[in-house]
Design a protein around this motif. Structure first.
Motif, PDB file in Angstrom:
ATOM      1  N   THR A  61       0.830  -1.205   0.000  1.00 43.75           N
ATOM      2  CA  THR A  61       0.000   0.000   0.000  1.00 43.75           C
ATOM      3  C   THR A  61       0.864   1.255   0.000  1.00 43.75           C
ATOM      4  OG1 THR A  61      -1.935   1.058   0.999  1.00 43.75           O
ATOM      5  CG2 THR A  61      -0.281   0.212   2.513  1.00 43.75           C
ATOM      6  N   ASN A  62       0.267   2.323  -0.410  1.00 48.45           N
ATOM      7  CA  ASN A  62       0.943   3.607  -0.496  1.00 48.45           C
ATOM      8  C   ASN A  62       1.265   4.139   0.900  1.00 48.45           C
ATOM      9  OD1 ASN A  62       1.727   6.191  -1.494  1.00 48.45           O
ATOM     10  ND2 ASN A  62      -0.273   6.933  -0.858  1.00 48.45           N
ATOM     11  N   ILE A  63       2.465   4.650   1.064  1.00 47.77           N
ATOM     12  CA  ILE A  63       2.867   5.215   2.350  1.00 47.77           C
ATOM     13  C   ILE A  63       2.905   6.745   2.311  1.00 47.77           C
ATOM     14  CG2 ILE A  63       5.339   5.205   1.912  1.00 47.77           C
ATOM     15  CD1 ILE A  63       5.628   4.196   4.851  1.00 47.77           C
ATOM     16  N   MET A  64       2.802   7.323   1.131  1.00 50.85           N
ATOM     17  CA  MET A  64       2.881   8.779   0.998  1.00 50.85           C
ATOM     18  C   MET A  64       1.635   9.439   1.590  1.00 50.85           C
ATOM     19  SD  MET A  64       5.829   9.080  -0.221  1.00 50.85           S
ATOM     20  CE  MET A  64       5.960  10.773  -0.694  1.00 50.85           C
ATOM     21  N   THR A  65       1.841  10.367   2.468  1.00 47.84           N
ATOM     22  CA  THR A  65       0.765  10.991   3.238  1.00 47.84           C
ATOM     23  C   THR A  65      -0.362  11.541   2.381  1.00 47.84           C
ATOM     24  OG1 THR A  65       2.339  11.545   4.975  1.00 47.84           O
ATOM     25  CG2 THR A  65       0.291  12.783   4.942  1.00 47.84           C
ATOM     26  N   PHE A  66      -0.052  12.191   1.293  1.00 51.14           N
ATOM     27  CA  PHE A  66      -1.082  12.894   0.532  1.00 51.14           C
ATOM     28  C   PHE A  66      -1.562  12.149  -0.708  1.00 51.14           C
ATOM     29  CE2 PHE A  66       1.204  16.093   2.992  1.00 51.14           C
ATOM     30  CZ  PHE A  66       0.145  16.560   3.747  1.00 51.14           C
ATOM     31  N   ASP A  67      -1.170  10.880  -0.832  1.00 52.39           N
ATOM     32  CA  ASP A  67      -1.668  10.049  -1.920  1.00 52.39           C
ATOM     33  C   ASP A  67      -2.692   9.066  -1.366  1.00 52.39           C
ATOM     34  OD1 ASP A  67       0.052  11.347  -3.626  1.00 52.39           O
ATOM     35  OD2 ASP A  67       1.577   9.777  -3.588  1.00 52.39           O
ATOM     36  N   GLU A  68      -3.531   8.553  -2.235  1.00 55.04           N
ATOM     37  CA  GLU A  68      -4.593   7.646  -1.795  1.00 55.04           C
ATOM     38  C   GLU A  68      -4.031   6.284  -1.400  1.00 55.04           C
ATOM     39  OE1 GLU A  68      -8.264   5.723  -4.078  1.00 55.04           O
ATOM     40  OE2 GLU A  68      -8.501   7.877  -3.706  1.00 55.04           O
ATOM     41  N   PRO A  69      -4.508   5.724  -0.284  1.00 59.01           N
ATOM     42  CA  PRO A  69      -4.048   4.400   0.132  1.00 59.01           C
ATOM     43  C   PRO A  69      -4.643   3.310  -0.757  1.00 59.01           C
ATOM     44  CG  PRO A  69      -5.790   5.158   1.572  1.00 59.01           C
ATOM     45  CD  PRO A  69      -5.483   6.296   0.634  1.00 59.01           C
ATOM     46  N   ASP A  70      -3.956   2.177  -0.827  1.00 59.40           N
ATOM     47  CA  ASP A  70      -4.414   1.055  -1.629  1.00 59.40           C
ATOM     48  C   ASP A  70      -5.102  -0.006  -0.775  1.00 59.40           C
ATOM     49  OD1 ASP A  70      -3.059   2.065  -4.039  1.00 59.40           O
ATOM     50  OD2 ASP A  70      -1.238   1.578  -2.921  1.00 59.40           O
ATOM     51  N   VAL A  71      -4.619  -0.166   0.458  1.00 57.26           N
ATOM     52  CA  VAL A  71      -5.078  -1.234   1.335  1.00 57.26           C
ATOM     53  C   VAL A  71      -5.302  -0.656   2.732  1.00 57.26           C
ATOM     54  CG1 VAL A  71      -4.413  -3.448   2.391  1.00 57.26           C
ATOM     55  CG2 VAL A  71      -3.744  -2.953   0.040  1.00 57.26           C
ATOM     56  N   LEU A  72      -6.330  -1.116   3.418  1.00 54.77           N
ATOM     57  CA  LEU A  72      -6.565  -0.754   4.814  1.00 54.77           C
ATOM     58  C   LEU A  72      -5.759  -1.723   5.672  1.00 54.77           C
ATOM     59  CD1 LEU A  72      -8.031   0.906   6.969  1.00 54.77           C
ATOM     60  CD2 LEU A  72      -9.944  -0.700   6.784  1.00 54.77           C
ATOM     61  N   VAL A  73      -4.693  -1.224   6.282  1.00 57.09           N
ATOM     62  CA  VAL A  73      -3.813  -2.065   7.094  1.00 57.09           C
ATOM     63  C   VAL A  73      -4.293  -1.989   8.540  1.00 57.09           C
ATOM     64  CG1 VAL A  73      -1.435  -2.482   7.824  1.00 57.09           C
ATOM     65  CG2 VAL A  73      -1.895  -1.613   5.525  1.00 57.09           C
ATOM     66  N   ILE A  74      -4.674  -3.144   9.097  1.00 56.17           N
ATOM     67  CA  ILE A  74      -5.210  -3.166  10.462  1.00 56.17           C
ATOM     68  C   ILE A  74      -4.539  -4.228  11.331  1.00 56.17           C
ATOM     69  CG2 ILE A  74      -7.439  -2.213   9.785  1.00 56.17           C
ATOM     70  CD1 ILE A  74      -8.589  -5.041   9.880  1.00 56.17           C
ATOM     71  N   GLU A  75      -3.469  -4.819  10.853  1.00 53.38           N
ATOM     72  CA  GLU A  75      -2.783  -5.816  11.662  1.00 53.38           C
ATOM     73  C   GLU A  75      -1.436  -5.297  12.122  1.00 53.38           C
ATOM     74  OE1 GLU A  75      -2.249  -6.681   7.358  1.00 53.38           O
ATOM     75  OE2 GLU A  75      -4.034  -6.944   8.529  1.00 53.38           O
ATOM     76  N   GLY A  76      -0.716  -6.131  12.864  1.00 54.97           N
ATOM     77  CA  GLY A  76       0.581  -5.722  13.393  1.00 54.97           C
ATOM     78  C   GLY A  76       0.424  -4.581  14.378  1.00 54.97           C
ATOM     79  N   VAL A  77       1.297  -3.596  14.285  1.00 55.24           N
ATOM     80  CA  VAL A  77       1.247  -2.455  15.206  1.00 55.24           C
ATOM     81  C   VAL A  77      -0.015  -1.622  15.025  1.00 55.24           C
ATOM     82  CG1 VAL A  77       3.741  -2.290  15.577  1.00 55.24           C
ATOM     83  CG2 VAL A  77       2.694  -1.092  13.643  1.00 55.24           C
ATOM     84  N   PHE A  78      -0.695  -1.818  13.898  1.00 52.63           N
ATOM     85  CA  PHE A  78      -1.933  -1.083  13.641  1.00 52.63           C
ATOM     86  C   PHE A  78      -3.110  -1.637  14.446  1.00 52.63           C
ATOM     87  CE2 PHE A  78       0.775  -0.042  10.128  1.00 52.63           C
ATOM     88  CZ  PHE A  78       0.532   1.312   9.944  1.00 52.63           C
ATOM     89  N   ARG A  79      -2.910  -2.720  15.181  1.00 48.54           N
ATOM     90  CA  ARG A  79      -3.944  -3.233  16.079  1.00 48.54           C
ATOM     91  C   ARG A  79      -4.034  -2.403  17.354  1.00 48.54           C
ATOM     92  NH1 ARG A  79      -2.282  -9.289  16.734  1.00 48.54           N
ATOM     93  NH2 ARG A  79      -0.302  -8.228  16.629  1.00 48.54           N
ATOM     94  N   TRP A  80      -2.953  -1.667  17.679  1.00 50.27           N
ATOM     95  CA  TRP A  80      -2.912  -0.883  18.916  1.00 50.27           C
ATOM     96  C   TRP A  80      -2.989   0.617  18.672  1.00 50.27           C
ATOM     97  CZ3 TRP A  80       0.798  -4.870  18.210  1.00 50.27           C
ATOM     98  CH2 TRP A  80       0.473  -6.049  18.886  1.00 50.27           C
ATOM     99  N   SER A  81      -2.616   1.037  17.505  1.00 51.85           N
ATOM    100  CA  SER A  81      -2.638   2.460  17.159  1.00 51.85           C
ATOM    101  C   SER A  81      -2.964   2.594  15.677  1.00 51.85           C
ATOM    102  CB  SER A  81      -1.279   3.101  17.435  1.00 51.85           C
ATOM    103  OG  SER A  81      -1.224   4.413  16.926  1.00 51.85           O
TER     104      SER A  81
END
Length: 148
Positions: A61-81
């Motif tokens: 997925t795209n990491i650039m702040t002002f570009d559109e994301p490709d995937v909703l990442v909800i695992e790993g560290v994204f489970r807590w924040s």
């Protein structure tokens, strides 16, 4: 402001901290050698930011702040924040401020980064995520806090 990406703002604030602390002789509030206890904060923050970044690359997925994301990442560290990379930058900045002697100016600059991140970058990203992922993103937001 769209051109000022978070890692660049992070580096800029670290440079400004250094100039103010050492260039102007700003008073330090943490005695020399005790400030080294903040090094684990810096390392933890940078590790957290890099872990989130690595997960984005793994998911393609795209990491650039002002570009559109490709995937909703909800695992790993994204489970807590929902924003572990920003959280990592903030933790690292407060650690760097302490390592530099915890001058009030350095602590205020770290707080300024937090404010800019929360009110500018994250607010923008949340709007884009809500438009792109809709109910899935809303469900994620109801389960995971913005910061921690």
């Amino acid at each position: 402001m769209k051109k000022l990406l978070p890692p660049i703002l992070f580096a800029l604030i670290v440079c400004v901290m250094a100039v103010i602390c050492w260039g102007t002789g700003s008073p330090h509030n943490v005695a020399r050698n005790y400030n080294l206890f903040a090094i684990p904060l810096v390392l933890t923050g940078l590790f957290l930011a890099m872990t989130g970044s690595r997960l984005f690359r793994q998911k393609g997925t795209n990491i650039m702040t002002f570009d559109e994301p490709d995937v909703l990442v909800i695992e790993g560290v994204f489970r807590w924040s929902r924003n572990p990379m920003y959280l990592g930058f903030v933790i690292a900045l407060f650690g760097i401020a302490i390592v530099m002697g915890a001058a009030y100016s350095s602590l205020l600059l770290a707080a300024l980064f937090l404010l800019i991140t929360d009110r500018w970058y994250i607010r923008f990203e949340e709007q884009v995520m809500r438009r792109k992922f809709g109910a899935d993103y809303d469900a994620y937001c109801s389960q995971v806090r913005r910061w921690i």
